[in-house]
Each structure stands twice: as structure tokens, then as C-alpha cells.
Design a protein around this motif. Structure first.
Motif, PDB file in Angstrom:
ATOM      1  N   PRO A 243      -0.924  -0.831   7.803  1.00 23.54           N
ATOM      2  CA  PRO A 243      -1.215  -0.442   6.452  1.00 23.54           C
ATOM      3  C   PRO A 243      -0.075  -0.908   5.225  1.00 23.54           C
TER       4      PRO A 243
ATOM      5  N   HIS B 120      -4.525   3.725   1.835  1.00 25.64           N
ATOM      6  CA  HIS B 120      -3.397   3.234   2.622  1.00 25.64           C
ATOM      7  C   HIS B 120      -2.464   4.290   2.600  1.00 25.64           C
ATOM      8  N   ARG B 121      -1.270   4.338   3.463  1.00 22.05           N
ATOM      9  CA  ARG B 121      -0.528   5.276   3.544  1.00 22.05           C
ATOM     10  C   ARG B 121       0.958   4.595   3.142  1.00 22.05           C
TER      11      ARG B 121
ATOM     12  N   TYR C 290      -6.667  -8.224   2.079  1.00 22.04           N
ATOM     13  CA  TYR C 290      -6.469  -6.661   2.643  1.00 22.04           C
ATOM     14  C   TYR C 290      -6.965  -5.436   1.819  1.00 22.04           C
ATOM     15  N   LEU C 291      -6.385  -5.670   0.654  1.00 21.42           N
ATOM     16  CA  LEU C 291      -6.600  -4.444  -0.311  1.00 21.42           C
ATOM     17  C   LEU C 291      -8.196  -4.442  -0.518  1.00 21.42           C
TER      18      LEU C 291
END
Length: 112
Positions: free
Chosen positions: A2, A24-25, A107-108
Motif C-alpha cells: 500500500p 490505501h492506508r 498502482y493508483l
């Protein structure tokens, strides 16, 4: 791995202000510190947490250089976790920075 959701990424296009950020964290520095070995190495690049374990044996600067990524004074600013490909002392790697930013964008967008 993440990403750290942050508003201070080197490339403003990578900042997350939409519902995509909810996927996401945030990863606290204490968690990153738990991954500071050859067996598991995480670092922060342009505000994103990266699992760089697979890169340990092939980093052109060697293990010591890679393992210092999160140290104070190594990145674009004086603080820990300020490594950047697009600003500061490592901005002279534009191709690497571009590949990193492209990977973050994928990724995003796609989640992997």
C-alpha cells in the motif's frame, strides 16, 4: 504494498484527494522500521512506501546505499523519509524517477 496517502508527494499529480485515496492506508514510521533488513526492506520514495526487498541484491549503489534511503539528510529534505527521485540530490536520475512515477500511476489506477 500500500502507498502512504500523503499531500506532499514530489509530483502533485500523485496526490490523492478523491475516493481512490480511501483504498490505501497510511503506514506509520514505526511499521516501516519493522522492515529494515535484507529479509524485508521498505523505504519511502516521493511519499510512497515501497517494498524494495527484491532490489537489495541488485541496487547499483549496493546494500549500504539502499538501506540508507530513509535516513535523515539523504533525501530532498533534512528529515527522515524524504527520499525523492524528482527533487533534491537524487533528481539526477530522471529515467528512474519517470519509471517510478509511471509505476505509482499504474498502482493508483489499477491497484497493482
Amino acid at each position: 504494498m500500500p502507498a502512504v496517502v500523503s499531500s506532499d508527494h514530489a509530483d502533485e499529480s500523485l496526490n490523492q484527494s478523491s475516493s481512490a485515496a480511501d483504498a490505501h492506508r497510511c503506514i506509520r514510521p514505526e511499521e516501516i522500521e519493522q522492515h529494515r533488513s535484507k529479509e524485508s526492506f521498505w523505504c519511502v520514495v516521493d511519499g510512497f512506501v515501497v517494498d524494495a526487498t527484491a532490489f537489495i541484491d541488485t541496487h547499483p549503489g549496493g546494500l549500504r546505499k539502499l538501506m540508507s534511503t530513509d535516513d535523515a539528510g539523504i533525501g530532498a529534505g533534512p528529515d527522515r523519509f524524504s527520499f525523492s527521485f524528482s527533487r533534491g540530490r537524487n533528481a539526477h536520475f530522471p529515467d528512474t524517477g519517470r519509471r517510478f512515477a509511471d509505476g505509482v500511476q499504474r498502482y493508483l489506477r489499477d491497484g497493482h
